[in-house]
Design an enzyme around this catalytic site. Structure first.
Site, mmCIF file in Angstrom:
data_model
loop_
_atom_site.group_PDB
_atom_site.id
_atom_site.type_symbol
_atom_site.label_atom_id
_atom_site.label_comp_id
_atom_site.label_asym_id
_atom_site.label_seq_id
_atom_site.Cartn_x
_atom_site.Cartn_y
_atom_site.Cartn_z
ATOM 1 N N ILE A 69 -9.942 -2.643 -1.256
ATOM 2 C CA ILE A 69 -9.647 -1.242 -1.251
ATOM 3 C C ILE A 69 -8.530 -0.938 -1.022
ATOM 4 O O ILE A 69 -7.860 0.136 -1.506
ATOM 5 C CB ILE A 69 -10.510 -0.320 -0.320
ATOM 6 C CG1 ILE A 69 -10.653 -1.155 0.919
ATOM 7 C CG2 ILE A 69 -12.084 -0.364 -0.814
ATOM 8 C CD1 ILE A 69 -11.390 -0.020 2.077
ATOM 9 N N ASP A 81 2.355 1.762 15.106
ATOM 10 C CA ASP A 81 2.550 2.073 13.729
ATOM 11 C C ASP A 81 1.650 3.314 13.180
ATOM 12 O O ASP A 81 0.809 3.389 12.380
ATOM 13 C CB ASP A 81 2.010 0.950 12.886
ATOM 14 C CG ASP A 81 2.481 0.891 11.389
ATOM 15 O OD1 ASP A 81 3.317 1.683 10.931
ATOM 16 O OD2 ASP A 81 1.664 0.504 10.441
#
Lengths: 308, 386
Positions: free
Chosen positions: A22, A202
């Site tokens: 994906i 992040d």
């Protein structure tokens, strides 16, 4: 981007055709694994988790020195699993960790590309709950025809992958009350994570999911509660506030990274950033000190300009 | 005379707005209708003058000459502002003369060919920048042509785009003073990730000084050669990536300490240190570049700046790009090493779209971010990154 043929390094040894790639991010490949739990397993144990899971595979990076590569791959996978569990225990909404494999042997599908060096290196796999929903990034992006306006409900749906370049369409940022509420909840969720001494490392709008992006027309803002999930703890770390060290720096950097991700990817999202901060302030136990530090980090950001 | 411009003319970049006719902005052209500018660069230890021509018939940019001088400080020292300024002041006039005589070998009065003077407005070291700005202002006054102030970083990027024909790459800008990952979005070059303390080149230079490597031709080059020694061991150093950003100062402290403690006793060699430092630093750079690519959905990478000359960095980047199915633009002296032509390149693009700098605004600045410049020569309404 989602081509059928699988680019790059060998796939994990337990890969089969039912796996679906994906996304291939910078850090890892994310696979959709449809039959992770055997169907004859006890229904009660699996009822809350669909049998479809995510496999996050940190594959070997050919450009890195093998020993550096191994260290980074293993330590990041380990840290990610640990920190996800810590978050979960602390009541932060994150995907459930189902299994960890730090030494995944590879199998080569295409027999013609025989890169021996790559075959020798192992990858590391993390099996996680598959979160149904949308990234905040695509939630906030509204695609518009260049000339005429479309109602905001016509936003595009993307399940985590990147859009291709669209020349005739313009993307604008969703800034309605729902977006503000989602932003507030994002701030609160980050604060809860910081409260259990985890920093994400992040935070971008692609690494924050919303489980309920589709708002029925009739729902008013007051009745709608955005269900925010933080994902991708690949660069996360734990930082404890002790008498000697303070973790405000790392927390402030977390917020700063998110702030910049908002501003660079969502034009005109300044008010949403304010909402994020408001949600953070209301939930974080030491938000005042973090904001003081954040001001310093921003300042540093502006000054770290260039010579030469 | 040694030729300094060996490169072929490059077509106008795909993806830029069409170049308006010079008359639209009252740009003086030569009798063939060509726009020719001089670029003066001197933000660090290199001083360079480039002559660049735009030919409207072939729609291409061509570097006519691009001479350059480099100030090389003694081993164990960096280049200091005062000495570097003196160096630039001493060489700038001769460089302008040589650039003009090479570009216009048979023209009696080359100044009549010139449309504008481009100079580096920043970022860089104050003294050297001002020395070159004074030269630029003087020429502009003598020849009565407009000035164009140029951002040094944008100069690297534009020269890179023109020279490689890459219309919209992710740019890794790595030099002695800069470490940035840049991608174009909404009219500006946005900084997606950068160093939060010192630049990569600064880290390498200071490390070279610490272990006594020569500054000739450059400290980074000597580290690269040292790292090639057979049998160099990989030592584990700190690895600091924070999201899209990197940090080098901690690594520098660590490796300086290692050098002090272990070099004399022979536990490690210079080659080990150089090799491991390069592997670690470059892995960090490649990682954040890959992040930016994934973030923007781009698959082309351009490395600009002095550290871009490093073959190992090129190799690692190529490896990463290959794994992603993208492409890496080749290394080139026109955008990897500071020079005058790249300033002329960014300057001429601004000039052609009507941007000049008034005399009162021709001051220089040490701090001038890449994203402060509006790239008016590129269409801002086209959204490529969503």
């Amino acid at each position: 981007m989602n081509s059928v043929e699988i680019p790059g390094p060998p796939v994990p040894s337990y890969y089969n055709e039912s796996w679906k790639l994906i996304s291939q991010g910078a850090e890892a490949r994310v696979w959709l694994v449809p039959n992770f739990i055997e169907s004859d397993a006890t229904e009660t144990a699996t009822s809350s988790l669909a049998s479809t899971v995510i496999c996050k595979e940190r594959f070997p990076k050919a450009y890195r020195h093998p020993s550096l590569d191994e260290t980074l791959t293993k330590s990041r996978t380990k840290a990610e699993a640990k920190n996800l569990n810590r978050c979960r225990r602390g009541g932060v909404s994150v995907p459930v960790v189902l299994a960890v494999d730090l030494n995944t042997k590879g199998q080569t599908i295409a027999s013609d590309s025989k890169s021996e060096q790559e075959n020798q290196r192992n990858s590391a796999c993390l099996f996680l709950e598959y979160v149904h929903g949308e990234t905040i990034r695509s939630f906030l992006n509204i695609e518009q025809e260049e000339s005429k306006e479309e109602p905001p409900s016509k936003r595009q749906k993307v399940d985590g992958e990147h859009d291709h370049a669209v020349i005739h369409k313009k993307v604008i940022t969703r800034v309605d009350a729902y977006a503000e509420k989602a932003a507030y909840e994002v701030g609160a969720t980050i604060a809860r994570m910081h409260n259990v001494n985890i920093v994400h490392g992040d935070l971008t709008t692609s690494n924050i999911l919303i489980r309920n992006p589709d708002i029925p027309e009739v729902t008013s803002v007051n009745d709608w509660k955005p269900d925010i999930v933080l994902i991708d703890f690949g660069l996360s770390s734990t930082s404890v506030n002790t008498k000697k060290t303070s973790n405000h720096e790392e927390r402030a950097v977390d917020l700063y990274v998110l702030e910049r991700a908002f501003v660079t990817t969502h034009v005109g999202s300044e008010d949403l950033v304010k909402e994020v901060m408001r949600g953070y302030k209301a939930t974080c136990q030491s938000s005042d000190s973090v904001f003081v530090r954040l001001a310093q980090v921003r300042q540093r950001g502006r000054k770290r300009e260039c010579f030469g | 005379m040694v030729s300094t411009a060996s490169d072929k003319a490059c077509p106008d970049v795909i993806g830029n707005l069409p170049v308006p006719p010079p008359s639209a902005y009252n740009i003086r052209t030569n009798n063939k209708g060509q726009t020719i500018v001089i670029g003066i660069e001197g933000s660090a230890n290199k001083v360079g003058v480039g002559v660049l021509r735009y030919c409207p018939h072939t729609k291409s940019y061509e570097t006519l000459s691009n001479p350059r001088k480099t100030y090389v400080p003694p081993t164990g020292q960096g280049f200091l502002p005062k000495e570097t300024s003196w160096h630039h002041q001493n060489h700038i006039v001769a460089l302008v003369r040589s650039a003009l005589s090479e570009a216009f070998p048979n023209v009696k009065d080359p100044s009549s060919e010139i449309s504008a003077i481009c100079f580096t407005k920043g970022p860089g070291m104050g003294g050297p920048l001002r020395s070159c700005a004074i030269a630029a202002r003087t020429l502009a006054k003598i020849w009565n042509v407009p000035l164009v102030g140029v951002n040094h970083c944008v100069g690297h990027i534009e020269m890179g785009r023109v020279a490689t024909g890459a219309s919209d790459p992710v740019v890794l800008y790595v030099s002695g003073g800069n470490t940035q990952v840049i991608a174009f979005s909404d009219g500006r070059y946005r900084i997606f990730g950068e160093t939060i303390d010192i630049a990569i080149g600064n880290c390498l230079d200071r490390f070279a000084r610490a272990i006594g490597l020569s500054n000739d031709p450059s400290p980074g080059y000597n580290i690269e050669q040292e790292a090639k020694a057979p049998g160099a061991k990989f030592l584990e150093f700190p690895y600091v990536v924070k999201g899209m950003d990197v940090s080098f100062s901690g690594i520098l402290t660590f490796v300086e300490q290692e050098a002090r403690d272990k070099l004399q006793g022979g536990q490690v060699t210079k080659a080990d240190l150089c090799f491991s430092l390069q592997e670690t630093l470059f892995a960090m750079l490649v990682e954040i570049t890959e992040r930016a690519m994934a973030h923007c959905g781009q698959n082309q990478v351009l490395i600009v700046g002095g550290v871009g000359c490093n073959k190992r960095l090129q190799e690692m980047m190529a490896e990463m790009v290959k794994q992603r199915g993208g492409s890496l633009c080749a290394m080139d002296h026109r955008y990897c090493i500071d020079n005058g032509a790249m300033i002329a390149q960014a300057g001429i693009m601004a000039l052609q779209h009507g941007i000049t700098t008034d005399m009162k605004d021709t001051w220089c600045t040490q701090r001038f971010r890449t994203d402060q410049v509006e790239a008016v020569w590129r269409p801002s309404t086209v959204w490529k990154h969503t």
